[in-house]
Enzyme design. Sequence first.
Site, PDB file in Angstrom:
ATOM      1  N   ARG A 120       0.816  -1.237   0.000  1.00  0.00           N
ATOM      2  CA  ARG A 120       0.000   0.000   0.000  1.00  0.00           C
ATOM      3  C   ARG A 120       0.842   1.276   0.000  1.00  0.00           C
ATOM      4  NH1 ARG A 120      -3.039  -3.002   3.944  1.00  0.00           N
ATOM      5  NH2 ARG A 120      -4.671  -4.151   2.841  1.00  0.00           N
ATOM      6  N   LYS A 142       2.660  11.245 -11.667  1.00  0.00           N
ATOM      7  CA  LYS A 142       1.761  10.387 -12.451  1.00  0.00           C
ATOM      8  C   LYS A 142       2.476   9.071 -12.712  1.00  0.00           C
ATOM      9  CE  LYS A 142      -1.306  13.441 -15.022  1.00  0.00           C
ATOM     10  NZ  LYS A 142      -1.689  13.922 -16.377  1.00  0.00           N
ATOM     11  N   GLU A 184       8.578  17.270 -25.754  1.00  0.00           N
ATOM     12  CA  GLU A 184       7.920  17.650 -24.489  1.00  0.00           C
ATOM     13  C   GLU A 184       8.418  19.018 -24.004  1.00  0.00           C
ATOM     14  OE1 GLU A 184       5.328  16.253 -23.205  1.00  0.00           O
ATOM     15  OE2 GLU A 184       5.465  14.069 -23.104  1.00  0.00           O
ATOM     16  N   LYS A 226       6.772  22.738 -14.989  1.00  0.00           N
ATOM     17  CA  LYS A 226       5.975  21.582 -14.559  1.00  0.00           C
ATOM     18  C   LYS A 226       5.699  21.653 -13.059  1.00  0.00           C
ATOM     19  CE  LYS A 226       4.749  16.938 -14.937  1.00  0.00           C
ATOM     20  NZ  LYS A 226       4.766  15.678 -15.637  1.00  0.00           N
ATOM     21  N   GLU A 236      -4.899  16.902 -11.242  1.00  0.00           N
ATOM     22  CA  GLU A 236      -5.522  17.281 -12.506  1.00  0.00           C
ATOM     23  C   GLU A 236      -7.030  17.537 -12.380  1.00  0.00           C
ATOM     24  OE1 GLU A 236      -3.569  15.542 -15.971  1.00  0.00           O
ATOM     25  OE2 GLU A 236      -5.491  15.529 -16.978  1.00  0.00           O
ATOM     26  N   ARG A 240      -3.766  21.271 -14.541  1.00  0.00           N
ATOM     27  CA  ARG A 240      -2.715  20.328 -14.939  1.00  0.00           C
ATOM     28  C   ARG A 240      -2.946  19.742 -16.334  1.00  0.00           C
ATOM     29  NH1 ARG A 240       0.529  15.730 -11.432  1.00  0.00           N
ATOM     30  NH2 ARG A 240       1.666  14.934 -13.225  1.00  0.00           N
ATOM     31  N   ASN A 244      -1.051  18.280 -21.118  1.00  0.00           N
ATOM     32  CA  ASN A 244      -1.395  17.281 -22.131  1.00  0.00           C
ATOM     33  C   ASN A 244      -1.576  17.884 -23.517  1.00  0.00           C
ATOM     34  OD1 ASN A 244      -1.522  14.634 -20.929  1.00  0.00           O
ATOM     35  ND2 ASN A 244      -3.072  15.520 -19.586  1.00  0.00           N
ATOM     36  N   HIS A 247      -1.278  15.671 -26.547  1.00  0.00           N
ATOM     37  CA  HIS A 247      -1.321  14.277 -26.106  1.00  0.00           C
ATOM     38  C   HIS A 247      -2.572  13.533 -26.560  1.00  0.00           C
ATOM     39  CE1 HIS A 247       2.036  15.618 -23.735  1.00  0.00           C
ATOM     40  NE2 HIS A 247       2.148  14.479 -23.089  1.00  0.00           N
ATOM     41  N   HIS A 251      -1.547  10.290 -28.150  1.00  0.00           N
ATOM     42  CA  HIS A 251      -1.833   8.979 -27.564  1.00  0.00           C
ATOM     43  C   HIS A 251      -2.557   8.078 -28.566  1.00  0.00           C
ATOM     44  CE1 HIS A 251      -1.567  10.263 -23.021  1.00  0.00           C
ATOM     45  NE2 HIS A 251      -0.396  10.132 -23.597  1.00  0.00           N
ATOM     46  N   HIS A 264       6.795   8.241 -27.635  1.00  0.00           N
ATOM     47  CA  HIS A 264       5.824   9.137 -26.990  1.00  0.00           C
ATOM     48  C   HIS A 264       6.039  10.590 -27.439  1.00  0.00           C
ATOM     49  CE1 HIS A 264       3.109  10.714 -23.968  1.00  0.00           C
ATOM     50  NE2 HIS A 264       4.070  11.520 -23.544  1.00  0.00           N
TER      51      HIS A 264
END
Length: 363
Positions: A120, A142, A184, A226, A236, A240, A244, A247, A251, A264
């Site tokens: 956990r 993330k 990026e 960032k 987000e 935030r 993206n 993206h 993606h 990516h």
Amino acid sequence: METVQIDLGERSYPIVISQNVMDLRQTWASLPKSAAALIVTNDVVAPLYLARLKQILSQQYAQVHEVVLPDGEAHKDWQTLNLIFDGLLSNGCDRKTVLFALGGGVVGDMTGFAAASYMRGVPFVQVPTTLLSQVDSSVGGKTAINHPLGKNMIGAFYQPQLVVCDLATLDTLPQRELSAGLGEIIKYGPIADMQFFDWLEQNIDGLLRRDRALLAHAVKRSVEIKAWVVGQDEKEAGLRAILNFGHTFGHAIEAGMGYGNWLHGEGVAAGMVMAAELSRRLGMVDEHFVLRLRTLIERAGLPVRGAIIDAKDNAGRYLELMRVDKKSEAGEIRFVLIDRAGQAVMRSAPDALVREVIDCCCA
Ligand code: NAD
Ligand code: GLY
């Protein structure tokens, strides 16, 4: 040594940026005390940097275990994630064990997810070794793996204790991967800082030649932006999402072409041109802005056109994949668009217009 602090209350942590910083004892001194560390890396990065990291960590931890994963985006999946749990359990690692992610964004995202869920939650540290992971994926917490139906669909928000960007590791990075990282970096201009975009236009050739001072500045400024965004919106809820930019289309290209075929950063690059073109068709930016962005992306050695991912109904397949995006709401695709240079907004757009953009921007 440069340090950028990410401000998240009790989850705050420093991002250390310097040449050969990995080899200094003081770099690791602030970490929680524990008997054991476990380094997660892959079979490309291990021969380059594992012995060095292990050597320095052995001065701080009685046991330093390692797990070497198969390389590549195609292995960012459950099966490979389980190898980290196998390593943790077979070495008897307890909940104080510190995990170290040594590698690019794939290793970082998977190690972070393993750290979030093992017993956990155990502490973890990012040691990013690609330009992309230094400027983006190692910062902000993330973590994820891919699903065949969608990119980064299974994961958690889980912050590291420390990020160590050793700029010297970029010396061994293939040129294609360097360019992917620049994708990026370029993203931060239109969404947050057009002066940085101007600077990138002036210095892109030097960055491609790996000028150390220029790379150091590009990494630091990217991480500052960032950290500023994540510090305001860790999970987000709103702001935030601007990170993206590019993206949603990107993606779809990555998943549509099969993970690992387009990098990516390459998907994000072509995706930014598509998002800029969509912004233009919605009357939000002018042709000059789209041209500037496309030119810089091209100069960085990145694709400016999206891929054909379905020969029969290319736009339809893009739309299908983009509806699975995490930003979608009730099946409606939400794009990060540019309102005017330096101002990103979340918006939906009519399918017919999105189809037009895909038709005109894919080769
Ligand atoms: P990657 O991790 O696949 O690394 C690229 C390649 O470079 C790999 O083959 C890797 O083994 C190799 N490599 C790594 N360091 C090297 C070095 N110093 N010298 C030589 N080779 C080296 O890809 P990436 O571009 O670093 O990361 C992409 C991943 O990051 C994607 O899965 C993406 O979804 C994720 N990502 C996550 C976030 C986030 O916020 N968590 C943000 C952006 C991207
Ligand atoms: N790379 C997107 C984010 O960290 O939110």
